[in-house]
Scaffold this motif. Structure first.
Motif, PDB file in Angstrom:
ATOM      1  N   MET A  59       0.835  -1.210   0.000  1.00  0.00           N
ATOM      2  CA  MET A  59       0.000   0.000   0.000  1.00  0.00           C
ATOM      3  C   MET A  59       0.866   1.255   0.000  1.00  0.00           C
ATOM      4  SD  MET A  59      -2.906  -1.088   2.790  1.00  0.00           S
ATOM      5  CE  MET A  59      -3.784  -2.640   2.663  1.00  0.00           C
ATOM      6  N   PHE A  60       1.881   1.279   0.872  1.00  0.00           N
ATOM      7  CA  PHE A  60       2.775   2.444   0.940  1.00  0.00           C
ATOM      8  C   PHE A  60       3.444   2.689  -0.415  1.00  0.00           C
ATOM      9  CE2 PHE A  60       3.265   1.109   5.597  1.00  0.00           C
ATOM     10  CZ  PHE A  60       2.472   2.136   6.087  1.00  0.00           C
ATOM     11  N   ILE A  61       3.974   1.620  -1.006  1.00  0.00           N
ATOM     12  CA  ILE A  61       4.715   1.757  -2.270  1.00  0.00           C
ATOM     13  C   ILE A  61       3.773   2.155  -3.400  1.00  0.00           C
ATOM     14  CG2 ILE A  61       5.998   0.441  -4.017  1.00  0.00           C
ATOM     15  CD1 ILE A  61       7.070  -1.254  -1.587  1.00  0.00           C
ATOM     16  N   ALA A  62       2.601   1.506  -3.475  1.00  0.00           N
ATOM     17  CA  ALA A  62       1.649   1.792  -4.555  1.00  0.00           C
ATOM     18  C   ALA A  62       1.171   3.238  -4.492  1.00  0.00           C
ATOM     19  CB  ALA A  62       0.461   0.832  -4.456  1.00  0.00           C
ATOM     20  N   LEU A  63       0.885   3.730  -3.283  1.00  0.00           N
ATOM     21  CA  LEU A  63       0.400   5.114  -3.155  1.00  0.00           C
ATOM     22  C   LEU A  63       1.463   6.111  -3.584  1.00  0.00           C
ATOM     23  CD1 LEU A  63      -1.602   4.714   0.178  1.00  0.00           C
ATOM     24  CD2 LEU A  63      -2.554   5.360  -2.060  1.00  0.00           C
ATOM     25  N   ASP A  64       2.728   5.826  -3.287  1.00  0.00           N
ATOM     26  CA  ASP A  64       3.797   6.715  -3.752  1.00  0.00           C
ATOM     27  C   ASP A  64       3.904   6.671  -5.273  1.00  0.00           C
ATOM     28  OD1 ASP A  64       6.299   8.371  -2.703  1.00  0.00           O
ATOM     29  OD2 ASP A  64       6.938   7.191  -4.441  1.00  0.00           O
ATOM     30  N   LYS A  65       3.799   5.491  -5.865  1.00  0.00           N
ATOM     31  CA  LYS A  65       3.878   5.373  -7.324  1.00  0.00           C
ATOM     32  C   LYS A  65       2.724   6.120  -7.992  1.00  0.00           C
ATOM     33  CE  LYS A  65       6.560   1.088  -7.720  1.00  0.00           C
ATOM     34  NZ  LYS A  65       7.693   1.664  -8.466  1.00  0.00           N
ATOM     35  N   LEU A  66       1.514   6.020  -7.404  1.00  0.00           N
ATOM     36  CA  LEU A  66       0.336   6.690  -7.971  1.00  0.00           C
ATOM     37  C   LEU A  66       0.425   8.207  -7.838  1.00  0.00           C
ATOM     38  CD1 LEU A  66      -2.434   4.265  -6.621  1.00  0.00           C
ATOM     39  CD2 LEU A  66      -1.829   4.584  -9.026  1.00  0.00           C
ATOM     40  N   ASN A  67       1.012   8.672  -6.749  1.00  0.00           N
ATOM     41  CA  ASN A  67       1.024  10.116  -6.484  1.00  0.00           C
ATOM     42  C   ASN A  67       2.300  10.827  -6.909  1.00  0.00           C
ATOM     43  OD1 ASN A  67      -1.550  10.870  -4.836  1.00  0.00           O
ATOM     44  ND2 ASN A  67      -0.887   8.914  -3.975  1.00  0.00           N
ATOM     45  N   ASN A  68       3.425  10.086  -7.001  1.00  0.00           N
ATOM     46  CA  ASN A  68       4.712  10.742  -7.271  1.00  0.00           C
ATOM     47  C   ASN A  68       5.477  10.205  -8.471  1.00  0.00           C
ATOM     48  OD1 ASN A  68       4.487  12.453  -5.050  1.00  0.00           O
ATOM     49  ND2 ASN A  68       5.462  10.987  -3.657  1.00  0.00           N
ATOM     50  N   GLN A  69       5.084   9.039  -8.996  1.00  0.00           N
ATOM     51  CA  GLN A  69       5.931   8.399 -10.011  1.00  0.00           C
ATOM     52  C   GLN A  69       5.262   8.247 -11.373  1.00  0.00           C
ATOM     53  OE1 GLN A  69       8.052   4.842  -8.632  1.00  0.00           O
ATOM     54  NE2 GLN A  69       7.720   5.452  -6.511  1.00  0.00           N
ATOM     55  N   LYS A  94      -3.794   8.213   9.485  1.00  0.00           N
ATOM     56  CA  LYS A  94      -3.995   8.216  10.938  1.00  0.00           C
ATOM     57  C   LYS A  94      -2.695   7.860  11.667  1.00  0.00           C
ATOM     58  CE  LYS A  94      -6.685   5.130  13.142  1.00  0.00           C
ATOM     59  NZ  LYS A  94      -7.897   4.325  13.359  1.00  0.00           N
ATOM     60  N   HIS A  95      -1.806   7.109  10.989  1.00  0.00           N
ATOM     61  CA  HIS A  95      -0.548   6.671  11.608  1.00  0.00           C
ATOM     62  C   HIS A  95       0.651   7.460  11.090  1.00  0.00           C
ATOM     63  CE1 HIS A  95      -2.956   3.366  13.110  1.00  0.00           C
ATOM     64  NE2 HIS A  95      -3.316   3.084  11.875  1.00  0.00           N
ATOM     65  N   GLY A  96       0.373   8.542  10.309  1.00  0.00           N
ATOM     66  CA  GLY A  96       1.475   9.413   9.903  1.00  0.00           C
ATOM     67  C   GLY A  96       1.810   9.401   8.420  1.00  0.00           C
ATOM     68  N   PHE A  97       1.155   8.520   7.602  1.00  0.00           N
ATOM     69  CA  PHE A  97       1.498   8.463   6.181  1.00  0.00           C
ATOM     70  C   PHE A  97       0.785   9.584   5.423  1.00  0.00           C
ATOM     71  CE2 PHE A  97       1.552   6.224   1.923  1.00  0.00           C
ATOM     72  CZ  PHE A  97       2.926   6.274   1.785  1.00  0.00           C
ATOM     73  N   TYR A  98       1.188   9.801   4.163  1.00  0.00           N
ATOM     74  CA  TYR A  98       0.701  10.950   3.384  1.00  0.00           C
ATOM     75  C   TYR A  98      -0.689  10.738   2.792  1.00  0.00           C
ATOM     76  CZ  TYR A  98       5.794  11.338   3.503  1.00  0.00           C
ATOM     77  OH  TYR A  98       7.100  11.361   3.912  1.00  0.00           O
ATOM     78  N   TRP A  99      -1.038   9.487   2.494  1.00  0.00           N
ATOM     79  CA  TRP A  99      -2.316   9.207   1.844  1.00  0.00           C
ATOM     80  C   TRP A  99      -2.960   7.985   2.484  1.00  0.00           C
ATOM     81  CZ3 TRP A  99       2.352   9.061  -1.020  1.00  0.00           C
ATOM     82  CH2 TRP A  99       2.675  10.252  -1.680  1.00  0.00           C
ATOM     83  N   ASP A 100      -4.280   7.862   2.312  1.00  0.00           N
ATOM     84  CA  ASP A 100      -4.998   6.661   2.760  1.00  0.00           C
ATOM     85  C   ASP A 100      -5.103   5.670   1.602  1.00  0.00           C
ATOM     86  OD1 ASP A 100      -5.499   7.436   5.399  1.00  0.00           O
ATOM     87  OD2 ASP A 100      -7.268   8.601   4.814  1.00  0.00           O
ATOM     88  N   TRP A 101      -5.209   4.404   1.949  1.00  0.00           N
ATOM     89  CA  TRP A 101      -5.416   3.352   0.937  1.00  0.00           C
ATOM     90  C   TRP A 101      -6.925   3.132   0.793  1.00  0.00           C
ATOM     91  CZ3 TRP A 101      -2.925   0.603  -2.664  1.00  0.00           C
ATOM     92  CH2 TRP A 101      -3.465  -0.607  -3.109  1.00  0.00           C
TER      93      TRP A 101
END
Length: 683
Positions: A59-69, A94-101
């Motif tokens: 989830m963390f990696i996919a959200l970065d790819k969708l938003n930044n890559q 809620k736990h500090g990440f930039y986007w929700d899944w």
């Protein structure tokens, strides 16, 4: 019941330092943080055990790819519908990440019926929509690629969960599609697996495709060492001789332990051919049946100690099973230790099944797939409050010489041993080997024991934080190419898997008293490396062979020392590390020749001899020794190659009358080829 008759072939202890459960400021655990650091890679392979958080890492990696890559869409592909729930919505901010899944309900095709004329059409509808995340099964994805073609997925992230279902075999559709995606080079791929080898010993990817992937490895050792509660894990097998496992299951089934029992497949030797009566007899082994719970469908059984336990029967096919299955997914199953006590299953409760309280995975009958065994063991290796010990037991029928199928029984036994050997390798810390040279010195972060680093002696460094050894070996060939370096760093367990699955090597190593260890360590392992990595040159193949046999043999020797010497919890926690150190320090010189002279299977035989009836052991030995094969031409050529190396080092060819059995064996190889040449020249 306190005594367990199963003898652990391996018992691994961990420090329980809590590190693998701590999160950073973005809400990531250690493994997830390590994977996220590589988020910019187009092709990423995450090798990490069950329960380490692979789905959240994706989830963390996919959200970065969708938003930044610049990636347009993420498609998450899982082997079966039940695993789709691992990718439900998560409020990561809620736990500090930039986007929700977030997954729109109709695009989780593991739950949704497919609103656009079926699930395959739904994939196309998703590609044409503005939404970004789809979850579907491997099968749905394969059919979608067949129907719409590889170009339809350009600019997407394809995330493949349980990646060991893929194979480089041309008949494996998912593997073939993946090769096409890599050739076109217009998608990103994240592959995730808890056991990066298939049970059938097929390669997961071709070497050319695999070279494209950046690997993130998080070992079982790191995972379990970083738990809060679970301190030790036992892996063992127990042989029964009654012909019906339900008569002896009470020897290894303790009603006071939270247990998943996997009964044998109906086609297997151990099956009694009536799964319902087998389940009823397991109920009887647990205690007296007192009815079932209306709310959950669990069976209620009163044990001999007077305790009422709840048993979930997932074998029964009628609609009651759906109620039981649904009950096991309730929040109470995770939050309450006493929600259920025993789960009995046939094909369910393996991959992706999450019951954190499970202390004992009891599997009846051998499993041909090593991957399946690792997945089953993963059910017991979750961390939970109050759970300090976990175990896996394989309950197997002892071979019986009076049976017609005695050869099949022996094969089953060998497969169980192979699985046990592989698990020992998987569960131990990672080995990094370096050649011992005059300029060798200590490496930062490694503890070299009470005496510290010895420039003139053998050195074993250990980094507890990363769970890695650094071991110097005289005469070790260092890998030269990037591919060989990667194999020595990341893939030694894949080489060892192929080795322990080589039936001829296992049979001879266990039961042939005349076997020369080098025939296994040099010839057999050498051939496996050549067949597995034909693209490597001879020197790199030898480097991989040496690294793999060193990892395997040092594990076996350390296990033997640890099992003999551990007394009390304090020493048990460091027993394996101490065992590796003691083995290295007890020899005058730790060199490649010494390691090659150890029979890799001698320790496994010692455990087998303790756990199997003496008469059965004799029968197994007789079956195997009756089919001893003579030297083949291929083996003779390999022996001759080793003889040439011998001549370079000693200035003479091996002598057929030498006292050293390996020198005699090499000389026999030369003599075999000479006879062959003479026979051919004489017509």
């Amino acid at each position: 019941m306190t005594e367990h008759k199963s003898i652990p072939s391996v018992s691994v202890n961990y420090a329980s330092n809590g590190s693998s459960k701590k999160s950073n400021e973005l809400g990531m655990r250690v493994m997830q943080e390590r994977a996220y650091e590589k988020r910019g890679e187009q092709y990423l392979l995450i090798k990490s055990p069950p329960a380490s958080g692979k789905s959240r890492a994706l989830m963390f990696i996919a959200l970065d790819k969708l938003n930044n890559q610049g990636v347009k869409k993420a498609i998450v592909v899982v082997p079966e519908k039940s695993i789709g729930s691992s990718f439900n919505n998560e409020p990561l901010t809620k736990h500090g990440f930039y986007w929700d899944w977030e997954v729109v309900p109709k695009w989780n095709l593991c739950n949704a019926p497919g609103e656009d004329g079926g699930k395959v059409n739904s994939v196309k509808a998703f590609l044409d929509s503005d939404d970004q995340v789809l979850v579907c099964t491997h099968a749905t994805f394969r059919f979608a690629v067949d129907r719409f073609g590889v170009p339809a997925f350009d600019d997407c992230l394809i995330a493949v969960d349980e990646f060991h279902h893929v194979s480089a075999n041309p008949d494996n559709k998912l593997g073939a599609h993946l090769g096409e995606f890599i050739t076109r080079d217009k998608v990103h791929v994240v592959a995730m697996t808890g056991s990066y080898f298939r049970g059938d010993a097929e390669a997961v990817l071709s070497p050319e495709d695999e070279a494209n992937f950046e690997t993130v490895t998080y070992t079982y050792y790191e995972q379990l060492n970083g738990y809060e509660y679970l301190k030790s894990l036992d892996i063992g097998y127990y042989f029964y001789s009654s012909g019906d496992y339900t008569h002896e299951i009470r020897e290894v089934l303790d009603p006071s332990e939270k247990t998943i029992v996997h009964i044998p497949h109906p086609a297997s030797r151990e099956s009694q051919k009536d799964k319902y009566s087998e389940v009823e007899r397991i109920f009887s082994a647990l205690g007296d049946w007192e009815g079932s719970d209306d709310d959950t469908g669990f069976q209620l059984i009163r044990t001999s100690e007077g305790k009422l336990i709840k048993v979930a029967d997932l074998v029964d096919d009628d609609p009651k099973r759906d109620k039981v299955s649904a009950a096991l997914k309730r929040p109470e199953a995770k939050s309450s230790r006493d929600f259920v006590d025993v789960i009995i299953a046939l094909g369910m409760a393996k991959e992706g099944f999450d019951w954190v309280w499970c202390e004992h995975a009891l599997t009846v009958g051998y499993r041909s797939s090593l991957t399946e065994i690792i997945q089953i063991i993963g059910r017991a290796t979750r961390d939970a409050e109050g759970k300090t010990r976990a175990r896996f037991t394989n309950l197997i029928a002892e071979p019986d010489a009076s049976e017609e199928a005695v050869t099949d029984a022996v094969n089953d036994t060998l497969k169980a041993i192979a699985a046990s050997l592989l698990m020992e390798q998987v569960l131990t810390p990672k080995f990094n080997f370096t050649p011992k040279t005059p300029t060798s010195g200590p490496q930062e972060g490694f503890d070299y024991g009470e005496e510290g680093y010895n420039p003139k002696g053998n050195n074993v460094g250990f980094n507890e934080e990363t769970g890695q050894f650094q071991i110097e070996i005289n005469g070790l060939v260092a890998p030269k190419s990037d591919s060989a370096k990667r194999i020595c760093q990341e893939d030694l367990n894949e080489v060892i898997t192929a080795f322990v699955q080589d039936k001829a090597a296992l049979e001879r190593g266990l039961f042939d008293e005349e076997v020369v260890p080098e025939e296994l360590t040099q010839l057999k392992m050498g051939k496996i490396v050549k067949d597995k990595y034909p693209e490597l040159d001879a020197e790199d193949q030898e480097a991989v062979r040496q690294h793999a046999i060193a990892a395997f043999n040092i594990t076996q020797q350390a296990k033997d020392i640890a099992n003999d010497g551990a007394d009390g919890e304090a020493s048990a926690n460091t027993a394996f590390v101490d065992g590796v150190r003691k083995f290295a320090m007890d020899v005058r010189e730790l060199d490649v020749d010494l390691i090659d002279r150890i029979n890799p299977f001698s320790e496994a035989y010692a455990i087998l001899a303790k756990s199997m009836d003496e008469e059965s052991l004799k029968q197994v030995k007789a079956v195997i020794n009756s089919k001893k094969v003579k030297l083949t031409e291929e083996e003779a050529r390999e022996l001759a190659t080793r003889a040439v190396q011998f001549k370079r080092e000693r200035g003479r060819l091996p002598d057929i009358t030498a006292a050293d059995p390996w020198e005699r064996r090499m000389a026999e190889g030369i003599a075999f080829l000479q006879r062959k040449v003479m026979e051919e020249s004489n017509g």
